[in-house]
Design an enzyme around this catalytic site. Structure first.
Site, PDB file in Angstrom:
ATOM      1  N   HIS A  60       5.779   9.218  -0.568  1.00  0.00           N
ATOM      2  CA  HIS A  60       5.738   8.827   0.851  1.00  0.00           C
ATOM      3  C   HIS A  60       7.056   8.203   1.290  1.00  0.00           C
ATOM      4  CE1 HIS A  60       1.517   9.696   1.241  1.00  0.00           C
ATOM      5  NE2 HIS A  60       1.249   8.974   0.176  1.00  0.00           N
ATOM      6  N   TYR A  89       0.835  -1.199   0.000  1.00  0.00           N
ATOM      7  CA  TYR A  89       0.000   0.000   0.000  1.00  0.00           C
ATOM      8  C   TYR A  89       0.875   1.257   0.000  1.00  0.00           C
ATOM      9  CZ  TYR A  89      -3.134  -3.656   1.645  1.00  0.00           C
ATOM     10  OH  TYR A  89      -3.832  -4.815   1.779  1.00  0.00           O
ATOM     11  N   LEU A  90       1.798   1.299  -0.958  1.00  0.00           N
ATOM     12  CA  LEU A  90       2.792   2.380  -1.024  1.00  0.00           C
ATOM     13  C   LEU A  90       2.191   3.777  -0.967  1.00  0.00           C
ATOM     14  CD1 LEU A  90       5.492   1.482  -3.716  1.00  0.00           C
ATOM     15  CD2 LEU A  90       5.859   2.053  -1.318  1.00  0.00           C
ATOM     16  N   LYS A  91       0.989   3.925  -1.488  1.00  0.00           N
ATOM     17  CA  LYS A  91       0.438   5.274  -1.605  1.00  0.00           C
ATOM     18  C   LYS A  91      -0.525   5.632  -0.478  1.00  0.00           C
ATOM     19  CE  LYS A  91       1.551   5.881  -6.343  1.00  0.00           C
ATOM     20  NZ  LYS A  91       1.232   6.238  -7.705  1.00  0.00           N
ATOM     21  N   THR A  92      -0.560   4.813   0.565  1.00  0.00           N
ATOM     22  CA  THR A  92      -1.477   5.103   1.663  1.00  0.00           C
ATOM     23  C   THR A  92      -0.741   5.839   2.780  1.00  0.00           C
ATOM     24  OG1 THR A  92      -2.622   3.066   1.127  1.00  0.00           O
ATOM     25  CG2 THR A  92      -3.150   4.064   3.223  1.00  0.00           C
TER      26      THR A  92
END
Lengths: 340, 363
Positions: free
Chosen positions: A150, A111-114
């Site tokens: 992130h 979930y790299l973009k969370t």
């Protein structure tokens, strides 16, 4: 605690498991009016969140809460309340945080973009205070997505948070160099270089700022010579000069080489101060033309202004037409200023 | 350059139905919206507002507006840290509707949702008689952190420039800045500025279009009597404008960071920041429209880039960008929009409504 994979976790509903029979599941509030953008939840999500509401109500913070919150997070990594409760549970249980970090290694990449994945990690690190292995993890994670915002932010946070640990910082320039060798156009890596060299204090061995300025100018010039049409490197060059309050004219002989078509009769005298463009480069380079015009403009005399105007006209009409209005505006402003 | 090519029509009805479909319901693949549903609802309702669809006075639309308002008001909650709006009842256990319950720390108001609720209710022309103004002030106060930034929910350490903007926009709409230590917040913004001229999401981060808009809009939202200096020095302003303009690439769209691909949402973020800085006439609006035309999905909605799937977020921000940058080459009226207030990110009329009805009445 073995961490179950996504498939295992959905094996059966919490409602069907005897070890959860003492918990009263609480269904989500149902509105009397038509809800906006209702989500057609899966049975699994409904089940897990019903049990979670039950757990929050009773205030239970136990091992099984970790299992439950993980099940929710895997279905909705943006469920910030599940993250928050999970974090509090870890602390209440005095749970081994390295085990948690291991699980996070997997979830962060998934979930790299969370936002929450990274936020949770920061909270854990503020407790474990063991930043060194994180650099390794971040490098791996950038292997999946080299420009992930992130991931880079997390690296910058980590380094700034542990600003006094010189060992942690020692390899940063090599790391940036490796990232730029992979992709010299990676702006995140250029930004990171600025942060490491100029942004967050002076490292041991870097106290001689004049020497560092020289080193950085050499570094960025060499990179521009390998790939002249790289806005990230030009921005870095400007950034370094601005930060050190050095006039742009200091790089005039270098920049000028990039503002004209390739000269095949060029003599191959090696000038380390002014590395020439690669012979396959696409010239002239609009970023260099813009830079040279800025050099002239900084002169603040009429003759230089006219030279700047000529360069801006070539950008407006030929080399950077999408910004035509902007270049025309620069021309108007500069001519206006010389009249005064 | 795209100036000579005529633009295809902007599929207004298709974009409106995309947003209406999302308001009606989302598939389980969108479960990750659960904790930000009110924001998604804002992008849908906002799109309909920009498209001029909410002006009609049909009985069906009156009923819709009424029930949407009711649902949004249901999200106003009170807890020990004040009042505000939650994303949805995702953490609320079922209880009789007439029973007023105090929310738990895991179901508390959320600062981004509160901002989007204010805008959505203004779009729906609510009179805000139900707004717990003093509760909102308490909530904002509880969200501000030592470093000047704001948490998403009270007590959380999750904070960045987005939440700071929401706190400022809420204060502006309330016409009450008493909850905020403006100076500390402004220092936090300054730590997010990058050498490129844009702003990152947090201190030390890379310049990014979205957070640059957030920083610029925040600085310009501060009422002059609370300002100790100009929002930017002339040199800073110049550098920021340059960086923003350089983000428009050959496709006509804006990218969010140096060296990245153009994305429809940055047409708004960069475009709105430029508008606030008084540099909107330097943008190539025709190329911008050409790019957005290509981001249209054939069954409605606008995607982040040509060939991608649409969503309400990119749809709204694209329409909002077009409201500031109308193309001059459009040979049909489908590209025409009413003006937008770039500081609050709403149609001007909606923004005026917010500023009229959200502040406490002088009595």
């Amino acid at each position: 605690m073995p961490s179950p994979t996504g498939d295992q976790i959905s094996k059966s509903l919490f409602a069907e498991r005897s070890e959860w029979s003492d918990v009263t599941p609480l269904q989500q509030y149902e509105s009397l009016v038509n809800p906006l953008a209702p989500i057609f939840y899966t049975e699994e999500y409904k089940d897990a969140t019903d049990y979670f509401r039950g757990i929050v109500k009773s205030g239970e913070k136990s091992q099984r809460v970790l299992e439950l919150t993980e099940a929710i997070i895997r279905q909705n990594p943006a469920h910030y309340s599940a993250w928050q409760y999970r974090y509090e549970t870890l602390l209440a249980l005095d749970a081994p945080l390295d085990v948690e970090l291991k699980l996070m290694d997997e979830l962060a990449v998934k979930y790299l973009k969370t936002y929450q994945v990274w936020h949770h990690r920061r909270l854990l690190l503020a407790h474990t205070r063991k930043p060194a292995p994180e650099l390794e993890f971040i490098a791996r994670s950038l292997g999946v997505d080299a420009k992930n915002y992130h991931t880079w932010s997390y690296r910058q946070w980590l380094l700034a948070y542990f600003n006094d640990e010189d060992d942690l910082w020692r390899g940063e320039l090599d790391f940036v160099d490796a990232m730029l060798t992979q992709d010299v156009r990676n702006n995140s890596a250029w930004h990171h270089r600025f942060f490491v060299v100029w942004g967050c204090g002076v490292r041991e061995g870097e106290e001689d700022r004049g020497r560092i300025l020289k080193r950085e100018l050499t570094y960025v010039k060499q990179n521009i010579s390998l790939a002249p049409n790289n806005p990230s490197a030009w921005n870095y060059l400007r950034g370094v000069l601005d930060h050190n309050q050095v006039l742009y004219s200091i790089v005039f002989p270098f920049v000028r080489l990039y503002t004209v078509p390739f000269n095949s009769e060029r003599t191959d005298i090696v000038d380390l101060e002014n590395p020439p463009p690669d012979k396959d480069a696409n010239l002239p380079c609009p970023a260099a033309i813009e830079f040279l015009a800025d050099v002239y403009e900084q002169d603040k005399n009429k003759e230089s202004t006219l030279q700047a105007v000529e360069l801006w006209m070539s950008l407006a009409n030929e080399h950077d037409t999408i910004r035509k209005k902007y270049w025309e505006h620069r021309i108007r402003e500069a001519l206006e200023a010389t009249k005064v | 350059m795209a100036d000579q090519t005529p633009l295809p029509a902007l599929a207004r009805l298709g974009h409106a139905s995309h947003c209406k479909r999302c308001l009606d319901g989302l598939p389980d693949s969108q479960t990750d919206i659960d904790a930000s549903r009110l924001a998604l609802a804002f992008y849908c309702i906002g799109s309909l507002d920009l498209l001029g669809i909410l002006k009609d006075a049909t009985p069906k639309l009156d009923r819709d507006r009424e029930s949407w308002r009711e649902w949004i008001w249901e999200q106003q909650t009170r807890g020990r840290c004040g009042s505000g709006f939650r994303p949805s009842p995702f953490m609320t256990a079922h209880h009789p509707p007439e029973e007023q319950i105090e929310c738990t720390d895991y179901d508390s108001p959320h600062i981004i949702m509160t901002y989007t609720a204010f805008l959505s209710l203004s779009i729906l022309r609510d009179d805000f008689s139900r707004l717990d103004r003093s509760g909102i002030i308490t909530f904002l106060r509880a969200c501000q952190r030592e470093d000047g930034s704001f948490s998403t929910v009270p007590g959380s350490a999750e904070s960045d420039l987005r939440t700071l903007y929401c706190a400022f926009a809420i204060s502006c709409m309330l016409d009450d800045w008493s909850a905020i230590d403006v100076d500390r917040a402004v220092s936090f913004i300054a730590t997010c500025r990058s050498y490129e001229g844009g702003y990152g999401q947090s201190p030390y981060c890379e310049a990014q279009g979205g957070t640059t808009y957030i920083a610029i809009a925040s600085l310009f939202l501060i009422p002059s009597e609370l300002r100790t200096s100009d929002p930017l020095t002339p040199e800073e302003r110049q550098l920021t404008i340059q960086w923003l303009l350089r983000n428009q690439d050959e496709s006509g769209g804006f990218r969010g960071r140096t060296g990245k691909e153009a994305d429809a949402c940055y047409c708004f973020w960069c475009g709105a920041a430029l508008k606030i800085l008084g540099a909107s006439d330097l943008v190539d609006a025709n190329s911008l429209a050409t790019f957005l035309a290509r981001c249209q999905f054939k069954y409605g909605g606008i995607a982040k880039a040509p060939g991608e799937h649409p969503d309400p977020y990119h749809t709204y921000l694209s329409l909002a960008a077009l409201s500031m940058y109308p193309p001059s080459v459009a040979n049909n009226s489908t590209w025409r929009f009413e003006p937008l207030d770039p500081l609050l990110n709403a149609r001007e009329e909606t923004s005026q409504w917010a500023k009229k009805y959200i502040p406490a009445r002088q009595s």
